[in-house]
Structures are given as C-alpha cells and as structure tokens.
Design an enzyme around this catalytic site. Structure first.
Site, PDB file in Angstrom:
ATOM      1  CB  SER A   1      -0.891   0.017   1.247  1.00  0.00           C
ATOM      2  OG  SER A   1      -1.758  -1.086   1.245  1.00  0.00           O
TER       3      SER A   1
ATOM      4  CE  LYS B   1      -4.515   5.333  -3.305  1.00  0.00           C
ATOM      5  NZ  LYS B   1      -5.817   4.651  -3.225  1.00  0.00           N
TER       6      LYS B   1
ATOM      7  NE  ARG C   1      -2.626  -3.842  -3.219  1.00  0.00           N
ATOM      8  CZ  ARG C   1      -2.848  -4.185  -1.962  1.00  0.00           C
ATOM      9  NH1 ARG C   1      -3.838  -5.009  -1.671  1.00  0.00           N
ATOM     10  NH2 ARG C   1      -2.090  -3.725  -0.989  1.00  0.00           N
TER      11      ARG C   1
ATOM     12  CD  GLU D   1      -6.642   0.496  -9.442  1.00  0.00           C
ATOM     13  OE1 GLU D   1      -7.435   0.478  -8.484  1.00  0.00           O
ATOM     14  OE2 GLU D   1      -5.450   0.118  -9.357  1.00  0.00           O
TER      15      GLU D   1
ATOM     16  CE  LYS E   1      -8.125   8.204   0.636  1.00  0.00           C
ATOM     17  NZ  LYS E   1      -8.840   7.122   1.331  1.00  0.00           N
TER      18      LYS E   1
ATOM     19  CB  CYS F   1     -47.878  -1.725   3.051  1.00  0.00           C
ATOM     20  SG  CYS F   1     -46.843  -2.522   4.314  1.00  0.00           S
TER      21      CYS F   1
ATOM     22  CB  CYS G   1     -41.898  -3.856   5.430  1.00  0.00           C
ATOM     23  SG  CYS G   1     -43.693  -4.086   5.362  1.00  0.00           S
TER      24      CYS G   1
ATOM     25  CB  CYS H   1     -44.976  -4.582   1.755  1.00  0.00           C
ATOM     26  SG  CYS H   1     -44.432  -2.874   1.627  1.00  0.00           S
TER      27      CYS H   1
END
Length: 653
Positions: A80, A104, A125, A159, A297, A389, A406, A411
């Site tokens: 990573s 990325k 990977r 990728e 990021k 319902c 539900c 329903c």
C-alpha cells in the site's frame, strides 16, 4: 497505558472488519472519512505506545481471498502507499527532487506479464502477496493491447476501472434497487473476477498502467517518465500525470481537483512518485509502504447544515433504507440536500435527531455522506410502521449490522418488486414492463395479483390513454405477454419470488421432482433437505411458500392461464448424470462457454459446483496436466480430471 492498548485493539477490530467488508465482500460498512479518521487515530496510538500488533491494518495489506479463481503468489509484494491530505506534506516529501503526480484510480489493481509480445498472464493484487489469475478476463478489457511490439519479458501494474457513464448505464438496466451496484469499484471488482469472461466483456472494463516493474534490456535513463513513454509506445493507456517540483505541485493538485468534476473514471486521490528511479529505490521500504511514492487523498470539503427529516425508503426485499434530508448546501461545486444513511446501525452511531446540526461531505468528491453530528440529540424514532403499506416493521441484526424491515409479505413496495421480478428475463421474460410502467398499472388498479398481468387486455382503452403508451407499444406488450404464456417449470418456479430460490435451485428442484409441480408442492422439509444443495433455510422457504393459502390461489390462477412445457427429453433415458457432481475450470473449445457445459450437465441430472471436494466425481479441464489448485486438489483426492473431448465421449454427447 492499559486504556490506550485496549483502544488500539478496539480500533484494529473495527478497521479489519471494514477492510474485510470492502476488499473481500465488495460492501461498505463505514464511510471513507470515518475509516481514515479511525486509521489515523490508530497510527497515532501505535506511535505513542510503541505497540503494534501483527493483525493491525497499519502493517497488514489486504485479506485472504475467497473465490474459485486460481491463486498465484506475486514475485514481489504489492504494498500500500503511505498517504497524506496536506499539500505541504507533499512538498516536504518531494524536497529538491522532481516527481510525477498522477490519478489514484479507484478500481482493481492488476499485474500483467507479456512474453514475446503476447499477454501471457494477468493477476489481481489480491492481498498484496497472493492474487487471482484473471488472464482470460483481462483479454476482454476494451483498451488493453493483447500483442505489443516489445519482444522481451515485461511486467507492469495498472488499474482496471469502469467509467461512471458505463456504471450508470449498467445500473439503469437493473430495476431491483437492492440489486444495483453501489459504486464503480464494486462493479469493476465483480466484473474482473468473473468465472465467465463473457460477462467481463460486456462491462467495458478499461486498464490504465501506472508502474513498469520489469522490461528486459531497455534503458530508461533512470526516469519513471521514460517508462511511461515506453508503455504508451507499446499501446497502453497510462494514468494522466504531471511532472512537478516542490514549487509547482500545489498548482498541479488544483488542476487535478478541477479536472475531477468532469473525469469519467473514478478516482480517490493522487499519487506522487520520484522520477529518479535509483533515488526512489535507494530509500527502501517499510513493512507496509514503499518510500518512493506517496498517496494524496482529497481533504473532504465539509459543510454544516441542519437535518430536516429522515426519509424511509422501502424495497422489494422488505429492507427500509434511511435517507438523510437536510438543508441544501454547496459541495464540490454542486448543491446537495440528501444522503443515504445505509442502515439503522449507522443512524444510531450518529445519534441523529430532527433539527440536529450535521456536517456532510462528498466521498471521493462524488457521493454525499453524513460525516458527523455536532448536536447528537438522538431523538429520532425508528418507524413502527412501513411507509409504503402501514405494516409493522422489525429490526434485524445481521453480522452486527442492524437494519429495518417491513414484516408485511404483501407490502405494496414489495409488490412492485415482485411484479418486476416476475416479468424479468430469466423468469417470464415479458418486455415492456419497467418498474415505472408497473407502478402506473398498479396505481390504476390494473394489477393486484401476478395473474392479473395476463388479463391486461381488459384495460386496453385505459392503457392507450396513459402517457408514454401508444398503439405500437401496447401491441408489442400484448405480444410479449402472450408469448410468455408458454413457459417452462423452472422459469415459473423462479418467477414466483420464493425466498432464497434462484434459477439454478429452481432447475434442480424441477429435476428432482421430475417436472411435476404437484409433487414439489407436496414436498416436506424433510424431503427437501435430502436434496444435495438444499439446506434447512431454503427447505423451510419452499415449504412455507407452498403452504400459504394466498400463494396457493396465485399459483392455481397462474396455471389456468399458462402452458407449462414439458422437458424435451425423456427423463428415464436422458438422466445419465444423475447423482454425479462436476467442477468445470479453464477455457472451453467445443462448447460456447462454461455455462453451456453446466446447462448440459444439469439437464442430464448432474450438478455443477465451484470447488473440488471429496463429493466431486469429475473435474473438467482441458489443461489437465497443469499445476492449478483445482488440478492439485483433484489429484490429492483421486478424482478423474477429464478434457471436454473425454467428457463428450464418456457421456455419449
């Protein structure tokens, strides 16, 4: 100190569960922002205490794979990347070096091997050390060169991704809300790791190279950019990149951030790598991270707003999803006013209440999410009755995730989905009845029970008056309905929407009871569990369904309107594979695909499973001398490995 160690253990457990869900099961149990926050907290605690456990996500990469694809160990571990959300950290990291800043991409990392100009192997990977072999699937990637001019041995990484536009088209064709894919990454993962590459081919998977591992005899003059140029010359699409220095990187990040608004490929950040190959290698690596590259990021743009209400959205399965409705805010250039809360557990963890001050963001600058609740009033009540319902609701806990359902099996929300399932391609295969059209017909009172579909001609004049309907579309619908009146028993059983019964189980049940519906309806739980592949849960679903008075009426009425075809083969003569279990692996030559082989086996009474066990009678593999995991297992257990040709001769096909 003890409290901090306990917190470390707690964070490891939470993050590992999130990783398992994300990488191994293609689902998400927390937002990216929440994961990053907890991860950073864990890193800080490990640094402070000097304690790092072997199962910590800060030192572990990925998870053991759970699939039937052949496994292969990578020649070098796929690590990573260390990450940051601060541009200043990128400047400090780069120092006086030159680097390449690139997307990325958010898909599935693939390792490709070429020899003598031909693609010979593609491996996912996986967990970083062991991946899955998907060579046949990779050959269907729309932009991947199958043959290149370079004749030496070459290994590269890249990728596999699916465009947002293709993702939306594929999801638009899926009418069941619960069956829709959550994001392009999940769709890509499922597409690339298919056992049938015909499915992969339909998904428009693209491949972008980002790392050249090996290319014998080529001098790249110590430059990563030269490697990228070389890959482009071989016909590969390379991730878009910019050459940067510490002085120019801030502007480059801004340009990428602006481009993401129109980027058709999913991205969850950027990657910065030193252009100087020797310098990058000289830095070595940590247990988890290489030191020649770092991930950036996006710092999520948070906006404060007020929660106005929580909308509860029911679906065919009975699951009622909570959706946060808040005062509109501007995020990443668009106006946002709603975000899925996914389940009761997430809602409760946020301690939401109407009027609370919340922060929202766009995960990867795309998907609206609730980040935090600043007020935490916790005064929100879970509805006791279904909004569709009025039936009673119930909370179910599945693997620690609490969700609202539900309890009314009739329903109205489920009914739309039930009709949609009934007319789907593998069921009655009636064209022209989208969920929107079915909703119109239900609202108009044309449809109450499944058999009403075959009485729609009574409403011809009213249907022709509906918006979007003309004579041509009406006639086409009637033609499709009349055609559907001739069906097979497996399709009919599958179309009923019996819980846990897919098309393959429906086929198996019909074969067991020799295509006699009455025998199947009379089967007890004890009878059903004796069928290989039918467990107690499925057996109870079947038994309960056929013992329900309302369902009995629906089936009787449908049978009065349908002609259920008998199998075209003589049961006693043709069931030559009854009681035999087969496993099929590798490519096929005599049949169109492995599904066709499976259909032949099932029609002759046999069963096809995904893995070799002591119950397997034959492994069908044209490469019967390979050292694949299935071949090894078959040899260990003394199970015959036969080719297609031997299979055809053995069973006189």
């Amino acid at each position: 100190m003890e409290q901090k160690i306990a917190k470390i253990k707690e964070l490891i457990k939470i993050l590992n569960e999130a990783n398992k869900a994300y990488y191994q099961e293609d689902r998400e149990i927390m937002s990216n922002l929440e994961y990053d926050t907890l991860y950073d907290e864990l890193v800080a605690l490990e640094k402070e205490t000097g304690t790092v456990y072997a199962n910590s996500p800060t030192v572990q990469v990925g998870y053991e794979l759970l699939s039937e694809l052949q496994k292969e160990e990578h020649t070098s571990p796929m690590l990573s990347l260390d990450k940051t959300k601060e541009v200043e950290n990128l400047k400090d990291w780069l120092k006086d070096q030159q680097g390449l800043l690139s997307w990325k991409l958010d898909g599935l990392t693939i390792v490709l091997t070429y020899e003598k100009g031909e693609l010979v192997k593609a491996v996912t990977r996986g967990n970083g050390e062991v991946g899955e072999v998907i060579t046949n699937n990779a050959k269907t990637f729309v932009n991947l060169p199958k043959k290149i001019s370079y004749e030496g041995r070459m290994i590269l990484r890249g990728e596999a991704v699916i465009k947002y536009s293709d993702f939306e088209k594929i999801n638009a064709e899926i009418e069941d809300v619960d069956a829709k894919y959550k994001n392009p990454r999940n769709l890509c993962s499922g597409s690339v790791r298919q056992l049938n590459n015909a499915v992969t081919a339909k998904r428009n998977v693209h491949f972008f190279a980002f790392n050249l591992v090996e290319a014998e005899g080529v001098d790249f003059k110590n430059s990563i950019e030269n490697q990228f140029v070389f890959l482009k010359e071989q016909g590969f699409e390379v991730v878009d990149y910019k050459r940067v220095t510490a002085d120019t990187i801030e502007q480059a990040v801004k340009e990428f951030a602006k481009a993401i608004e129109h980027n058709d490929f999913p991205s969850d950040g950027l990657v910065l790598i030193y252009d100087d190959i020797a310098y990058g290698k000289s830095l070595g690596r940590t247990a988890k991270f290489p030191r020649d590259s770092i991930a950036f990021k996006w710092a999520d743009e948070l906006a404060k707003t007020t929660l106005i209400e929580v909308e509860w959205s029911p679906s065919r399965t009975g699951l009622i999803n909570p959706v946060a409705i808040f005062k509109p805010v501007e995020l990443e250039g668009t106006t946002v006013s709603r975000a899925s809360l996914h389940n009761i557990s997430i809602l409760e963890n946020l301690k939401l209440g109407i009027g609370d001050c919340i922060t929202v963001y766009k995960a990867n600058m795309i998907i609206p999410q609730v980040a935090n609740n600043l007020t935490q009033s916790g005064n929100l009540e879970t509805p006791k009755h279904c909004p569709a319902c009025g039936g009673s609701t119930k909370i179910q806990d599945l693997n620690g995730v609490r969700s609202l359902y539900c309890g009314n099996e009739y329903c109205s929300a489920k009914k739309v989905k039930l009709f949609s399932h009934f007319v789907s391609r593998d069921a009655m295969n009636i064209d022209g009845l989208s969920e929107m059209t079915l909703n119109k017909f239900i609202d108009q009172g044309f449809l109450t029970e499944l058999y009403d579909l075959f009485e729609l001609s009574k409403y011809e004049e009213k249907i022709l008056e509906l918006e979007g309907f003309g004579r041509k579309s009406y006639d086409k619908l009637m033609e499709s309905i009349n055609k559907a009146k001739n069906t097979t028993l497996p399709r009919f059983i599958y179309s009923l929407g019996i819980p846990n019964i897919g098309l393959s189980n429906a086929k198996m049940l019909c074969q067991k009871y020799e295509y006699q519906l009455d025998r199947l309806k009379e089967a007890t739980v004890e009878d059903l569990v004796e069928i290989d592949g039918i467990g107690e849960v499925i057996a109870n679903s079947i038994y309960d369904y056929f013992r329900n008075e309302h369902n009995e009426k629906v089936i009787d009425q449908l049978c009065m309107r349908l002609k259920i075809e008998k199998p075209s083969f003589e049961q006693a003569v043709e069931q030559t594979m009854e009681g035999l279990n087969f496993v099929i692996t590798g490519s096929v030559e005599y049949f169109k695909n492995r599904n066709e082989v499976k259909a032949v086996i099932e029609n002759l009474g046999g069963k096809v499973t995904g893995s070799v066990t002591s119950k397997t009678n034959y492994l069908i593999n044209n490469d019967n001398t390979s050292n694949s995991s299935k071949n090894k297992k078959a040899k260990e257990l003394g199970i015959p490995i036969i080719t297609e040709e031997e299979f055809i001769k053995e069973f006189h096909l």
